[in-house]
Structure formats: structure tokens, C-alpha cells
Design an enzyme around this catalytic site. Sequence first.
Site: not given
Length: 513
Positions: A135, A273
Site C-alpha cells: 500500500k 477441433h
Amino acid sequence: MKRALVSVSDKSKLVEFVKVLVDHDFEVISTGGTKKVLDEAGLPTISVEAVTNFPEILDGRVKTLNPYIHGGLLGRRDVAEHVQTMVDLDITPIDLVCVNLYPFKETIQKSGVEMAEAIENIDIGGPSMVRSAAKNFQDVTVVVDVADYDQVAEEIKTQGHTKLATRQALAAKAFRHTAAYDSLISQYLTTQIGEQKPEKLSLTYDLEDTMRYGENSHQKAWFYQDSLPVTYSISQAKQLHGKQLSYNNIKDADAAIRIIREFDQPTVVAVKHMNPCGIGQATTIEKAWDYAYEADPISIFGGVIVLNRPVDLATAEKMHQLFLEIIIAPSFEAEAFEVLAKKKNLRLLELDFSQKDQSMSQKEVVSVLGGLLVQEQDIIVEDSADWQVVTKVQPTAAQLATLAFAWKAVKHTKSNAIVIANDQRTLGIGAGQPNRIDSTKIAIQHAGDAIDETAVLASDAFFPMDDCVEYAAQHGIKAIVQPGGSIRDQDSIDMADKYGITMVTTGIRHFRH
């Protein structure tokens, strides 16, 4: 003098990194095992207790949760009131935090670990310090990853401090680190109490690889694996040979190992596929390959192949004759590997099939714009003895066995799905059509002259009309398996009876979108 706080579980490269800090006028606060390692290396350290003027308590659960630590981390150097408060309270600013956390992930991955042990490995002070430092990145450098030691050390050597851009990047990484840590804890506890639909879904993944490109060459893509790896998965397969897997390779390979998980006897699955283009089963893996190839010798070109038995020389020599993208197997005999490795781009992957059942508990997660869909895998255990014969003609034992094989195949074919098969292989597959009759026509066209008295048809969902049954009957199909459940089921049953076909219903649908 600058001040650093160092407390790590992973002590690799620790001494070298802290030596750089000490050599550049950092005093080092440390705790427990980290302090012991540094002291033994002859590096000066200050105990946390000496900073906090308070003893470590509650079996070490409380030692750094103290204003002398967090005030030193959170105090802003550019705010006069903060600076004065620290002076008044004798709080020394902390300029660098090097922390990595208790090994919660490693603990819960151990076999037979009890919840009590897992709980004790939930770090509280570590994440708190990391978050405080992150922070306040304007003034504080936070390091949570050994991989960042070198960059931080180099900047301190050359400049005496880290760059603001570096501190900001490390802060973002620190918050990712604590978020992932909390996510693992929440997942573990949520699982322990059996919660099926938590109001918040916290998932965490680790970057495994950067793809050359995505589904198409203009798309960027990355491969992330679950932070708690599943043994039976493509992310855990060992690549023995060939170039990097592509985005589409990974999707096809995932489909392949899901399909072959259904079969116990020697089986070969060819995928294109994300659909099976051929499945063969036999008493030997070589013969299973023959059947899988025979199922669709055109579509198998450029396919992904998975075998559930070690690859022997004879099978390898046959596969070597084709262009294939990937071959996945439990192992490769030395001579077989030598043959296949002659193709430099062919990917050869070794996968632990003994763990295939372990992967079944994992949820499926699919992204949609703005959200995720989560569901259980389609792993319902089915028994053909529970199927219902709905026609006048009863299936033979041989037909039932073939129907069961076709049913496993159609389960993994994109909907609308139709599979024609005999007891050795798939004969024709119709996948992904917007209506079922077109899928039926495609499957029967692919099967062609291979349809004989033993051929059966499987449909992943019910027949909305009787046209599929009639078309199948007119082209030689003698047995059908389908879920049933249509309001027009009787039409299909009557059509089957008209042509003397046996039909069984399973009561279970297997849509795959």
C-alpha cells in the site's frame, strides 16, 4: 540508516540477497528461522521483539502485528503529520519488506493432511506486512518472489534504492500474491464444509506459458494452470519432444484425454477441433490404432492422438507415416520414441494415466463475456443394465456392448452429435450441426460401406422427430441408443418398429456445446 524486514519460508538465495542489503547500509529486522539462517551466515540482524518491545506470543501467532512494525511500513514520508507521529512514538520507518508466506499450498497438497495442520499454516502476520508495504509503495519496496531478488539488489547497488516504477510493479505483484494465497485458503475451507455454490468464487491460477498466439495468429494468449495442479491434465503432462504446444493444441489435447478416460481396454482416440474423428479399441494398442485410423483416414491428418497404453515400435512406425500434431501416451518404448522423434515438430507427451479418476472432481469453468459458467463434469456413471428397451425388437448382448461403446463416443462429440460405430471403432461421426438430421446424414455418409449388421447409432440427445430413425434404418442401422424424453418419442419408437430396429433409451442426455 535504511531498514529492511526479512521473514521468509523459502530461504533460497536469501543470504546473498540480504548481504547486498547489509553492504548498502540496511539494518535488517528478522524473525525465527530466517534470523537463524542470517545469523549463522554472519549477517547482523535485529529481532522483532527488540523493535516491538513485546514478546512473541500464542505459539508465534502474534509477533509482527504491532504498531512499531506496521507504523514503520504505513507511515508516509511525504506527510508531515505522519513523520511527526513516528518521531513522537519512536517508530523507525521500514524501507524494504522481503516476505514470503507460510507454506499453506504445500501443506494441503500433502497426503492425509488434517485440517488442524492446514489451519496452522495460514499466515496472518506475513500477508499483513506485505499488504502494508505494498500500500505504501511510494516509500517501501516489497519483495515476495525470489525471482525479483536480482533486480532489487541491482538497483540498490547502482542507485542506493529501488525505482518508483519497480516499487509499484512489486506492489501489484504483492497484492496478486496475497490474493492467490487467500484464494487457496477460501477454496480449501469451502471444500471442507461442502459448500457447492459459494456467494463469491475465488479462483487462482499460475502462469504456465505464453503462447506464440491464440486461436488465430492475430490473438495473444497465455496458458495458466490451476494453483493446485491436477495430475491427469495437459498442464501436468511431460513433453518429451517437439515444439511448444499452441493454444489450439492444448484445447484439443484436453478433449482427447477427457475422451480416453472413458475406456479401459487398449484404445486410441484421434481428435480434430475438439471432436473425436476416430476411436478404436482392441486387444492390443497397435490394432486399436489401426481401427482409429480406419475410422477416418482423412480427418486424422494433423490430429491429436491419445493412447491409453505404452507406445510400442510397431504402432510408432504406423503413426510415423502420418502428419500428426501431438501423441499422448502413458509412456513410449525407447525404439518407438526414436522413430517418432525423427519428426522435429511432433509433440510427444507422457501422461500419468493411473491418476485419471483424480481429475473427475474438478469443476469445469467456461468464460463468457462478463462472467463465468461453472459446472460439474459430465462423469455420471451409467450401466447399460439400467437402459430401457422401448421397441419390439430386443438388443442382443453384442449389440448392447457396441451401443455402450458408441454411447461413450457420442458423449464427447459436439452437439448435435451422432455416432455410428461397430464393436471395434467409430464408423462415422456427425458433430455440431444445428439440427439432428444433418448430423445423422454426415455420420452415415462418413460410415459409408462400413455399415453392416453390427453397426449401431448413438444420439447425444432425444430425436425431436422420427426422421433420423428412418434415415438410419434406410441406411442399414439395426440398433440405436438415445436418451429419450421427447414429447414425440413414440413417433421414433414406431419408426424403429416399422423397420425392425432395436432402440434403447438411457434417460441421460449428453449435450456438449
